[in-house]
Design an enzyme around this catalytic site. Structure first.
Site, mmCIF file in Angstrom:
data_model
loop_
_atom_site.group_PDB
_atom_site.id
_atom_site.type_symbol
_atom_site.label_atom_id
_atom_site.label_comp_id
_atom_site.label_asym_id
_atom_site.label_seq_id
_atom_site.Cartn_x
_atom_site.Cartn_y
_atom_site.Cartn_z
ATOM 1 N N HIS A 160 0.805 -1.225 0.000
ATOM 2 C CA HIS A 160 0.000 0.000 0.000
ATOM 3 C C HIS A 160 0.845 1.285 0.000
ATOM 4 C CE1 HIS A 160 -0.677 0.099 4.688
ATOM 5 N NE2 HIS A 160 0.586 0.033 4.382
ATOM 6 N N GLU A 161 0.183 2.397 -0.202
ATOM 7 C CA GLU A 161 0.853 3.706 -0.392
ATOM 8 C C GLU A 161 1.838 3.670 -1.556
ATOM 9 O OE1 GLU A 161 -0.260 6.188 1.172
ATOM 10 O OE2 GLU A 161 -1.209 5.291 2.920
#
Lengths: 600, 600
Positions: B441-442
């Protein structure tokens, strides 16, 4: 596109026939009635049952793990149905003699059949796989009476089996087990003790469970030389083979695992009421040797089980990458252009190739080791001897390299799926969790590395390693005959030389008494020699693919081109790491060795 | 022995003060009322709350994940109680101005405080961490009215926040988002669309949730240049700051994850009834830039979150290895000798050292990057400019290297515990599962690598990389002044040179139009430069430890000796890998790039 989530059959046939020539086993009397056709039929049948009976409840098993209810284990019914289908199709007796109702398949073909079940559902296949291991051990070391009363019902799918080694205080250190056996006046034995981590240790799938238990006879020598092997049935078995009373073996608890939740993992207590009947297998104090007969095949099984989880994740992430469209090439600046399939992104192909070289390399190694097991039936004594030596050397690599790198493959499969890979709606996170046990059980990978460097590479003055190196040299000659492969052959020869130099240096260090420092780098040795072995197998595949490419067309052409490209990828991105790891072994890298506990 | 399962406070103080000199920030007017004492008090308070309120329900959260009941999210009550304690202690306002009721802590100290919560319970800390990220963004880009109505209640712990970027069809490809915003006659906006993977997207922890949503204004340019940023409150907020009606944002589903189960992950639908009120942040079409302000800090947060999971596993497995007795040294042949603590086995120490160098190296990098965030307040413009450049370069390394290698650390922690590590009775398997999201994620780590090589290393003619190299050269000079460290300084200089050569070759390839091939090796570049950076930080630590060792005694002496030994370990076993990965980048390794989808 590969049509099955469980296997790439084109690749399986390539490995079994084009690379290993498994059909040549049919020249052995034992396999004379077999042919590539009968092997193929067994593989087809295994695939069908795996797809229909094993795969559908793989997630359900994960979400509904075994429960202990009133001292018994409750499993979801699909496990029993799948095992029944497996037994009905004769796979419990895949290796057994025709006389005993078996299929009399080669070990390597039985492994290939089991690969379908392992890829589909590693939790469920554990029950029959352990049973088969027990029956194999009894076939080798049991008395005729023990075979009749304990082995035959396993082959018939009525009984199951376990291996009971670890105890709560001594998972890896068998020298310290405390389970004891006392002889009785009538020649029977009574066992007392507790065993931990016993897979399939209790369940109601069959009529009985045959525990093969390591224990020490009262007054036995200390350490591993004092270990004996006993049959401890869950239900006692009468002289006529009928089932007698419940034996004094109690299910004391279940372990709640990260993965492989479908295969119940138990804590068992033997002889709490002083009435645990046991039968000695073979001679007193020789139990560990017998168990290792089983362990060695189980270690191949663990390595292969790991590889098949790697394969399942690879096949899933490959299909996902072919179908999922997202993003554009870095030099495509037009945001209105359509997104590409993510397999178009080079880094996704890198992650797929990494999985391919790990999984297909380790899978081929597992089949090669299995073929060496079958070579025990070769009429030529030198083939039998050489095959046994090579098998001894390769078994820890099958187990440790196979499980370490298959686990990396599973991690990459999750990464390819992105956020979806992190959810339980997709199978790849379970593949990882199920696979995580494989570097741990049947001897941790650290122990495999010690076995490889400390024993196998050194045994008989390095005889096994010499055999391996001769085979590698032969492959380098054969591959080097194809001009495009010449640089790869040269590269492999150099890498093999580095591994040999490292072995010699470690051997000299051990001979000089620096055993601890030499073995401190055993894991680096495993990586170095493992990469050499896998590189060797990739070069073999590349040579065959290169020779076949000219006359190939269509899908075959793509298949061979893929093998060649995967070999190039392994040689570019993985094989160069041998230098680093071999150097650490050669130089006796000492920073971990010299680190003191109080400095952490 | 380290007394806390959440932190090694001796090491934290070493990093913050002896290495980074964080207390020098107190010379900035904003932090003038702070001191090492106030920082220490904040750290003590964070540790206490983390230990008492966050750690105890970490496993419970995993076993009882959020449920969707009647369209609402149900969490176990301990999550709300922990967040309340966090807010009551003022941590929601750790960064905020005194005027707004904040602690006005430096970013690096706030990160260090959060490290305790992250190590204790990554699921629960996600709620306030996302809220703080939203308030930071609004502090930077919101109007005074938006700050009053949306930011201030977050600082007060009454409101929470989210980042809404991904959509189901476009996780990583923001150019393709379809959420649209239509202007209304009164100057307000209405949003329509769906957002996927929204952490903390719905819950009842506070009075309101402030969603920060990327969307395209009707008629906006295609691609990322047409993205705007909107505030979408779960409950509308009236002009006077009072809570209005429920907004048209609907919880459409939950994602069921492998780990981090305590932090609810949602699928949200905006404007299904055509009445989703939104407020524009800043200028139209500049939304991605604003979001990246938040994203960059979130990426440091993700890297640090990963590191803290790595640290939790390391501390646990270290304690286990010190206490668990099993096995003997390979040259100890007497089976009656007592078993040794497993930390005595060299391969266990190797696995502990690997964790130590990964985790403590990445942790220091995270604090260093956080300190660079604080340097934005430096009076000297050149310090501000240089710090910003370095921060830009290091952020993808914090995120990707930190999460990749912390995950490896978690895997090693499981291995040290053996079978116990695979069970849910011990925390290390959850550490791994919780951490597995961080490379995804990110911005996936593949995307971080593209950002590092394709943008950050190249920007302003390589200005950031030149700055980094100057700092590395300085460390080599300082460390090289200690004779025992001289060879390490030389080794780092060589490794840094290899990374530079690789950067130049990749740059030349891109300039020549071979963008795709150059970037195909971005992940290898991340490994190479990441290892150089971590090696640099280890050499810094070693130089300080070497200087301090002579006058140190007792535990301090052991601590510094451990730092020196860990540095030697990293330089022996990890830093040499730079050569391999840098060479692949330099030579434009093409086997993955040239692999064709149909060859798999």
């Amino acid at each position: 596109m590969n049509p099955s989530p469980l296997t790439n059959r084109r690749n399986l046939d390539f490995m079994l026939y084009e690379v290993l020539g498994v059909d040549r086993l049919c020249a052995y009397p034992r396999f004379a009635e077999h042919s590539r056709d009968t092997f193929g039929a067994a593989l087809d049948l295994a695939h069908q049952i795996a797809l229909e009976k094993f795969l559908p409840h793989n997630r359900k098993s994960d979400l509904n793990e075994p429960q202990m209810v009133d001292g018994k284990v409750e499993l979801i019914p699909e496990i029993g149905e799948a095992v029944q289908a497996y037994n009905d199709a004769g796979f419990a007796a895949a290796l057994a003699d025709y006389d005993a109702g078996g299929m009399q398949l080669p070990f390597v073909v039985a492994q290939a059949c089991d690969s379908m079940f392992s890829a589909a559902n590693p939790g469920t296949i554990a029950y029959p796989a352990l049973a088969r291991g027990a029956s194999n051990l009894l076939a080798e070391y049991g008395t005729p009476d023990q075979k009749r009363r304990y082995m035959q019902p396993i082959i018939e799918g009525r009984y199951f089996g376990t291996m009971c080694l670890s105890e709560p205080h001594a998972g890896s250190s068998l020298a310290d087990i405390r389970t004891t056996a006392e002889p009785q006046a009538d020649g029977s034995w009574r066992l007392t003790g507790a065993k931990m981590w016993i897979s399939a240790g209790d369940h109601e799938l069959g009529e009985n469970i045959v525990h093969l238990v390591l224990a020490k006879i009262v007054g036995a020598p200390a350490g591993v030389r004092g270990i004996s092997l006993f049959i401890v049935p869950r239900w006692r078995v009468n002289a006529d083979g009928s089932r007698g009373e419940r034996n004094d073996v109690r299910l004391a608890g279940l372990n709640h695992k990260m993965g492989q939740r479908g295969s119940v993992n138990t804590f068992l207590k033997f002889g709490e009421s002083g009435d645990c009947h046991a039968e000695l297998v073979g001679e007193p104090h020789h139990g560990l040797g017998y168990m290792f007969h089983m362990m060695n095949e189980e270690r191949i099984g663990v390595g292969m089980g790991a590889v098949l989880q790697g394969l399942a994740g690879y096949l899933y992430s490959l299909q996902y990458a072919q179908e999922r469209r997202q993003g554009r090439h870095p030099d495509q600046k037009d945001p209105t252009s359509p997104p590409v399939a993510i397999i178009e992104h080079a880094d996704v192909r890198r992650m797929l190739l990494q999985q391919k070289v790990y999984v297909e390399g380790a899978e081929l190694l597992g089949y090669y080791a299995s073929l060496l097991v079958d070579h025990a039936r070769d009429p030529d004594e030198s083939v039998r001897r050489d095959s046994h030596l090579l098998l001894e050397l390769l078994t820890p690599i099958v187990k440790a390299w196979g499980s370490d790198y298959s686990l990396k493959a599973n991690e990459l499969a999750i990464q390819i799926l992105g956020g979806y890979g992190f959810t339980r709606e997709y199978p790849v996170e379970q593949n990882y969790r199920d696979n995580r046990i494989n570097p741990i059980h049947e001897g941790t990978n650290g122990i495999q590395a010690l076995d490889l460097l400390g024993r196998k590479a050194m045994m008989q003055d390095g005889a096994a390693l010499k055999l391996l190196m001769a085979k590698i040299a032969q492959t380098c000659i054969e591959a080097g005959a194809h001009p495009p492969l010449m640089p790869l052959a040269d590269q492999l020869a150099v890498a093999a030389k580095l591994a040999i130099d490292a072995t010699r240096a470690a051997g000299a260090r051990m001979a000089a008494g620096d055993v601890r420092l030499a073995l401190a780098n055993a894991t680096h040795y495993m990586t170095a020699l493992g990469h050499v072995v896998i590189g060797w197998l990739w070069l073999q595949q590349a040579a065959i693919a290169q020779a076949a490419l000219a006359d190939a067309s269509g899908d075959d052409r793509d298949f061979y081109a893929g093998k060649l490209q995967a070999c190039r990828f392994f040689f570019a991105t993985e094989l160069p790491l041998v230098e680093h790891h071999a150097r650490l072994v050669r130089d006796g890298e000492a920073s971990a060795f010299e680190m003191r506990p109080e400095w952490f």
